[in-house]
Design a protein around this motif. Structure first.
Motif, PDB file in Angstrom:
ATOM      1  N   ILE B 393       0.920  -1.210  -0.116  1.00 54.17           N
ATOM      2  CA  ILE B 393       0.077   0.105  -0.065  1.00 54.17           C
ATOM      3  C   ILE B 393       0.728   1.400  -0.043  1.00 54.17           C
ATOM      4  O   ILE B 393       0.646   2.383  -0.467  1.00 54.17           O
ATOM      5  CB  ILE B 393      -0.927  -0.082   1.047  1.00 54.17           C
ATOM      6  N   GLY B 394       1.974   1.220   0.633  1.00 55.10           N
ATOM      7  CA  GLY B 394       2.917   2.391   0.692  1.00 55.10           C
ATOM      8  C   GLY B 394       2.933   3.189   1.998  1.00 55.10           C
ATOM      9  O   GLY B 394       2.715   4.098   1.987  1.00 55.10           O
ATOM     10  N   LEU B 395       2.478   2.318   3.200  1.00 55.25           N
ATOM     11  CA  LEU B 395       2.204   3.012   4.374  1.00 55.25           C
ATOM     12  C   LEU B 395       3.639   3.428   4.791  1.00 55.25           C
ATOM     13  O   LEU B 395       4.707   2.960   4.558  1.00 55.25           O
ATOM     14  CB  LEU B 395       1.822   2.151   5.422  1.00 55.25           C
ATOM     15  N   GLY B 399       9.338   0.276   2.655  1.00 47.03           N
ATOM     16  CA  GLY B 399       9.899   0.538   1.690  1.00 47.03           C
ATOM     17  C   GLY B 399       8.803   1.034   0.420  1.00 47.03           C
ATOM     18  O   GLY B 399       9.369   1.782  -0.418  1.00 47.03           O
ATOM     19  N   GLY B 400       7.703   0.554   0.490  1.00 50.92           N
ATOM     20  CA  GLY B 400       6.791   0.853  -0.630  1.00 50.92           C
ATOM     21  C   GLY B 400       6.511   2.356  -0.671  1.00 50.92           C
ATOM     22  O   GLY B 400       6.272   3.042  -1.671  1.00 50.92           O
ATOM     23  N   LEU B 401       6.725   3.062   0.580  1.00 49.46           N
ATOM     24  CA  LEU B 401       6.285   4.562   0.791  1.00 49.46           C
ATOM     25  C   LEU B 401       7.400   5.119  -0.047  1.00 49.46           C
ATOM     26  O   LEU B 401       7.194   6.026  -0.936  1.00 49.46           O
ATOM     27  CB  LEU B 401       6.327   5.056   1.957  1.00 49.46           C
ATOM     28  N   ILE B 402       8.882   4.848   0.110  1.00 57.50           N
ATOM     29  CA  ILE B 402       9.810   5.536  -0.642  1.00 57.50           C
ATOM     30  C   ILE B 402       9.783   5.543  -2.068  1.00 57.50           C
ATOM     31  O   ILE B 402       9.847   6.532  -2.576  1.00 57.50           O
ATOM     32  CB  ILE B 402      11.070   4.725   0.009  1.00 57.50           C
ATOM     33  N   SER B 403       9.650   4.238  -2.594  1.00 50.39           N
ATOM     34  CA  SER B 403       9.516   4.091  -3.861  1.00 50.39           C
ATOM     35  C   SER B 403       8.285   5.083  -4.572  1.00 50.39           C
ATOM     36  O   SER B 403       8.466   5.772  -5.501  1.00 50.39           O
ATOM     37  CB  SER B 403       9.474   2.864  -4.463  1.00 50.39           C
ATOM     38  N   LYS B 404       7.278   4.916  -3.908  1.00 49.72           N
ATOM     39  CA  LYS B 404       5.988   5.819  -4.607  1.00 49.72           C
ATOM     40  C   LYS B 404       6.429   7.531  -4.441  1.00 49.72           C
ATOM     41  O   LYS B 404       6.023   8.147  -4.901  1.00 49.72           O
ATOM     42  CB  LYS B 404       4.743   5.514  -3.678  1.00 49.72           C
ATOM     43  N   TRP B 405       6.897   7.693  -3.260  1.00 49.11           N
ATOM     44  CA  TRP B 405       7.489   8.890  -2.757  1.00 49.11           C
ATOM     45  C   TRP B 405       8.158   9.556  -3.896  1.00 49.11           C
ATOM     46  O   TRP B 405       8.220  10.573  -4.386  1.00 49.11           O
ATOM     47  CB  TRP B 405       8.174   8.858  -1.382  1.00 49.11           C
ATOM     48  N   TYR B 406       9.241   8.796  -4.410  1.00 44.30           N
ATOM     49  CA  TYR B 406      10.204   9.275  -5.374  1.00 44.30           C
ATOM     50  C   TYR B 406       9.468   9.455  -6.693  1.00 44.30           C
ATOM     51  O   TYR B 406       9.435  10.217  -7.503  1.00 44.30           O
ATOM     52  CB  TYR B 406      11.516   8.327  -5.314  1.00 44.30           C
ATOM     53  N   LEU B 407       8.582   8.576  -7.058  1.00 42.91           N
ATOM     54  CA  LEU B 407       7.846   8.219  -8.192  1.00 42.91           C
ATOM     55  C   LEU B 407       6.929   9.740  -8.355  1.00 42.91           C
ATOM     56  O   LEU B 407       6.976  10.181  -9.264  1.00 42.91           O
ATOM     57  CB  LEU B 407       6.710   7.113  -8.194  1.00 42.91           C
ATOM     58  N   SER B 408       6.406   9.933  -7.064  1.00 41.35           N
ATOM     59  CA  SER B 408       5.585  11.256  -7.201  1.00 41.35           C
ATOM     60  C   SER B 408       6.306  12.390  -7.247  1.00 41.35           C
ATOM     61  O   SER B 408       5.994  13.484  -8.047  1.00 41.35           O
ATOM     62  CB  SER B 408       4.589  11.205  -5.733  1.00 41.35           C
ATOM     63  N   LEU B 409       7.273  12.244  -6.695  1.00 41.32           N
ATOM     64  CA  LEU B 409       8.400  13.621  -6.579  1.00 41.32           C
ATOM     65  C   LEU B 409       8.688  13.920  -8.217  1.00 41.32           C
ATOM     66  O   LEU B 409       8.375  15.081  -8.800  1.00 41.32           O
ATOM     67  CB  LEU B 409       9.592  13.417  -5.917  1.00 41.32           C
ATOM     68  N   GLY B 410       9.199  12.829  -8.796  1.00 42.02           N
ATOM     69  CA  GLY B 410       9.278  12.779 -10.176  1.00 42.02           C
ATOM     70  C   GLY B 410       8.149  13.527 -11.113  1.00 42.02           C
ATOM     71  O   GLY B 410       8.181  14.184 -11.975  1.00 42.02           O
ATOM     72  N   ALA B 411       6.832  12.751 -10.607  1.00 40.48           N
ATOM     73  CA  ALA B 411       6.035  13.204 -11.386  1.00 40.48           C
ATOM     74  C   ALA B 411       5.553  14.892 -11.378  1.00 40.48           C
ATOM     75  O   ALA B 411       5.108  15.505 -12.284  1.00 40.48           O
ATOM     76  CB  ALA B 411       4.625  12.328 -11.114  1.00 40.48           C
ATOM     77  N   LEU B 412       5.859  15.429 -10.023  1.00 40.88           N
ATOM     78  CA  LEU B 412       5.531  16.711  -9.613  1.00 40.88           C
ATOM     79  C   LEU B 412       6.355  17.673 -10.540  1.00 40.88           C
ATOM     80  O   LEU B 412       6.137  18.521 -11.105  1.00 40.88           O
ATOM     81  CB  LEU B 412       5.530  16.956  -8.254  1.00 40.88           C
ATOM     82  N   GLU B 413       7.889  16.932 -10.488  1.00 38.49           N
ATOM     83  CA  GLU B 413       8.842  18.068 -11.001  1.00 38.49           C
ATOM     84  C   GLU B 413       8.460  17.745 -12.647  1.00 38.49           C
ATOM     85  O   GLU B 413       9.155  18.919 -13.285  1.00 38.49           O
ATOM     86  CB  GLU B 413      10.141  17.354 -10.641  1.00 38.49           C
ATOM     87  N   MET B 414       8.109  16.966 -13.100  1.00 40.57           N
ATOM     88  CA  MET B 414       7.614  16.883 -14.505  1.00 40.57           C
ATOM     89  C   MET B 414       6.425  17.816 -14.858  1.00 40.57           C
ATOM     90  O   MET B 414       6.111  17.796 -15.985  1.00 40.57           O
ATOM     91  CB  MET B 414       7.465  15.688 -15.129  1.00 40.57           C
ATOM     92  N   GLY B 415       5.883  18.248 -13.735  1.00 45.00           N
ATOM     93  CA  GLY B 415       4.665  18.978 -13.973  1.00 45.00           C
ATOM     94  C   GLY B 415       3.532  18.111 -14.360  1.00 45.00           C
ATOM     95  O   GLY B 415       2.645  18.505 -15.026  1.00 45.00           O
ATOM     96  N   ARG B 416       3.419  16.922 -13.872  1.00 42.01           N
ATOM     97  CA  ARG B 416       2.211  15.991 -14.328  1.00 42.01           C
ATOM     98  C   ARG B 416       1.593  15.590 -12.918  1.00 42.01           C
ATOM     99  O   ARG B 416       1.835  14.453 -12.598  1.00 42.01           O
ATOM    100  CB  ARG B 416       2.792  15.108 -15.032  1.00 42.01           C
TER     101      ARG B 416
END
Lengths: 151, 492
Positions: B393-395, B399-416
């Protein structure tokens, strides 16, 4: 199947097939063919015995047990020949660079490690053909292990 | 040449030697088979750690098989990215193997276990080869070995479901390999090289000359790796294959085998294809969208399942979607997230399949609805399941949180930010099907209805190891993230 013509013909032909198989294996670096094709020819001769006589006669030539040992041994030999090159100071699977003797081009022994590898490959392919044949013949047993088959 | 120079090839060869030794040893010296396999896997892990050190000190290393330099010979390459993959690969395959030692006797006939070891060693060796190779044709050969052994560790169980599932897998995976080979032929036609570095150099010019061919090659690669890694619309083989296989095989297949193909796609897209190739047609965008669809639909399918292992298998389709999203964003942060998820999901899903294996071993229960109240009888197993679910779930703390966190950071920095919403929704969907199992297992009022066999300590110990790794990966993520930052910085 009890057919005199088939038996007599195959008894006549088998030694020549096997000789030809060995010829193709050892001349792998000089002429078309090599470990795989030669091994397949040799294996086919063993299958021919089993088909034209019976499974016992085939198993007397190469038993399923020894076929499966040869199979693993051949592949292991290939890998170890590669490692031998590392021990001798070359890269993995190196040939002349590792110091395998290379004869005069065109001679039978003129390929260093390739000759050894082709021999192992031939043994491996021939025994794999036999193992596959026995596995398919006795597929009903659903066993997967060749050593269990009585042949 | 020092002995350390040969480590890249030894990491692959040690498995192939071991694989061919196993049938012989199993015949004559059966008791030493299992310790030898453990020793081989441990030796490979030690070699990977030594290589990690030397890559840090000396930078990337190349190894030429047979002493033939590229473009003629096969080249192996070790850099931080590949060493990361190798570490994940060896740690997890050693861990799964220790679990398998106890579980296999339960699922397979005695005389097949030696062959299972052979297949296992071949599978791990071929995956190490996929990670290490720097040559497209060598990659093809390793993919073939990997595909065939992966089918065989399913069909070795020899019941109807396994045979059907592995046949389906074999056909689709062969289709994938066929597409890959065609793509390789296209690239070879246009450039005359198979080596990654040479291809990368000459593709820049070749794009102008043969734009269609190369585009087709890229499309074929997406289909090939997509099929093998179960990218969303090409995932149809996965649920049956992963659900029907023996539990150690399921852990291996869901944990590592699908990841290694995603990794191969990453290497091909980032290392082989020059940036110009990805600009004309939105290939990254396609991977990104397919990954997002997979993350959504994998979870939706998983919600509908009644069989525990099938649910875990569908969940893998969702989770591989995140990894493909990480590849598709073409952004450093997102790629780190995707790669981190390779490791995290490998541990988590392998552990969940092991927990499912323990449940099946101890009680014979496979249906989710039969598992109510099981937490009181198998507390440690269900605790592992709960930790695994939390990571899926990414609680926070996993570890699940960390990968989703970086994915989301990437998405935000790409402006998406749209894709952040997708990640959030699919995480919620994960919670919808994982949480009820955990809650019902521990908080159900009635008694568990089935008889429970005692579970071997080794199996429980492997589960505890998994829990520890998941929590460490969630709390002390920094070293791995730093390693990944160094590894992927050269792409951006």
């Amino acid at each position: 199947m009890e057919d005199q013509i088939v038996r007599l013909t195959s008894r006549l032909v088998v030694p020549f097939i096997q000789l030809y198989g060995i010829y193709v294996i050892v001349h792998g670096h000089l002429s078309p063919g090599g470990g795989f094709s030669g091994g397949a020819i040799f294996g086919a001769s063993l299958v021919l015995i089993a088909v034209s006589f019976n499974l016992e006669a085939g198993a007397k030539q190469v038993s399923p047990q020894s076929a499966s040992i040869l199979e693993s041994g051949g592949a292991l030999g290939f890998a170890l020949t590669g490692l031998a090159a590392v021990v001798m100071g070359g890269s993995y699977l190196a040939n002349r660079a590792a110091g395998f003797p290379i004869g005069v081009t065109g001679d039978l022994f003129s390929s260093g490690a390739i000759f050894i590898i082709t021999l192992f490959l031939g043994a491996k392919v021939a025994s794999t053909i036999v193992t596959l044949f026995y596995n398919i013949i006795e597929g009903e047993k659903k066993d997967g292990t060749p050593e269990k088959h009585s042949g | 040449m020092g002995p350390l120079e040969h480590l890249p090839v030894l990491m692959v060869v040690i498995f192939f030697c071991g694989a061919f030794l196993m049938p012989l040893l199993f015949r004559w010296a059966r008791p030493i088979c299992a310790p030898l396999m453990v020793a081989i896997l441990a030796a490979a892990l030690v070699m990977a750690i030594i290589i990690l050190q030397s890559v840090y000190q000396l930078g990337p290393q190349l190894y030429h098989l047979g002493g033939w330099p590229p473009p003629w010979g096969i080249e192996l390459k070790v850099d931080l990215l590949r060493v990361y993959m190798l570490l994940v690969l060896f740690v997890i395959s050693l861990w799964i193997f220790i679990y398998a030692l106890r579980d296999l006797g339960n699922e397979l006939k005695e005389e097949l276990i030696g062959w299972y070891y052979t297949l296992y060693a071949l599978l791990v060796g071929s995956m190490a080869g996929i990670a290490l190779t720097n040559d497209l044709f060598n990659l093809f050969v390793m993919m073939e070995i990997c595909a065939i052994t992966a089918c065989a560790i399913i069909s070795i169980k020899e019941d109807r479901e396994c045979l059907e599932a592995s046949f389906k897998y074999l056909i689709l995976s062969a289709m994938g390999t066929g597409c890959f080979l065609l793509g390789v032929a296209m690239l070879y036609m246009a450039t005359g090289y198979l080596n990654y570095d040479y291809l990368h150099g000459s593709l820049v010019e070749a794009i102008a000359l043969y734009p269609r061919n190369l585009l087709l090659a890229a499309a074929l690669f997406i289909v090939a790796f997509g099929t093998k890694a179960a990218l969303f619309p090409l995932h149809v083989w996965l649920p049956d294959a992963h659900a029907s296989a023996p539990s150690p095989s399921s852990a291996m297949l869901s944990g590592l085998v699908i990841k290694i193909y995603a990794f191969a796609l990453l290497i091909v897209f980032y290392e082989v294809f020059p940036a110009e190739m990805l600009q004309g047609v939105p290939l990254n965008e396609i991977i990104l969208w397919l990954g997002s669809l997979g993350a959504m639909f994998g979870s939706i399918y998983a919600m509908l399942q009644t069989d525990l292992k099938k649910m875990l298998a569908f969940s893998s389709i969702g989770q591989i979607g995140y990894i493909f999203m990480g590849i598709g964003f073409n952004h450093e942060m997102a790629l780190i997230g995707g790669l981190y998820h390779v490791g995290v999901h490998a541990v988590t899903k392998a552990m969940l399949f092991m927990a499912a294996g323990v449940i099946i071993y101890a009680t014979g229960v496979r249906k989710i609805s039969d598992m109510d109240g099981i937490g009181r009888n198998l507390p440690l197993t269900m605790a592992a399941f709960a930790v695994g679910s939390a990571s899926m779930i990414g609680l926070p703390g996993t570890g699940g949180l960390i990968s989703k966190w970086y994915l989301s950071l990437g998405a935000l920095e790409m402006g998406r930010p749209f894709f952040v919403i997708i990640i959030l929704i699919s995480s919620l969907l994960n919670a919808v099907y994982y949480m009820p199992i955990v809650i019902n297992a521990f908080l159900y009022h009635g008694e568990f209805q089935f008889r429970v066999k005692p579970v071997p300590r080794v199996m429980l110990a492997t589960l505890i190891f998994g829990m520890i790794v998941i929590i460490i990966s969630g709390v002390f993520s920094r070293p791995a993230v730093v390693l990944l930052e160094d590894a992927v910085s050269r792409f951006f």
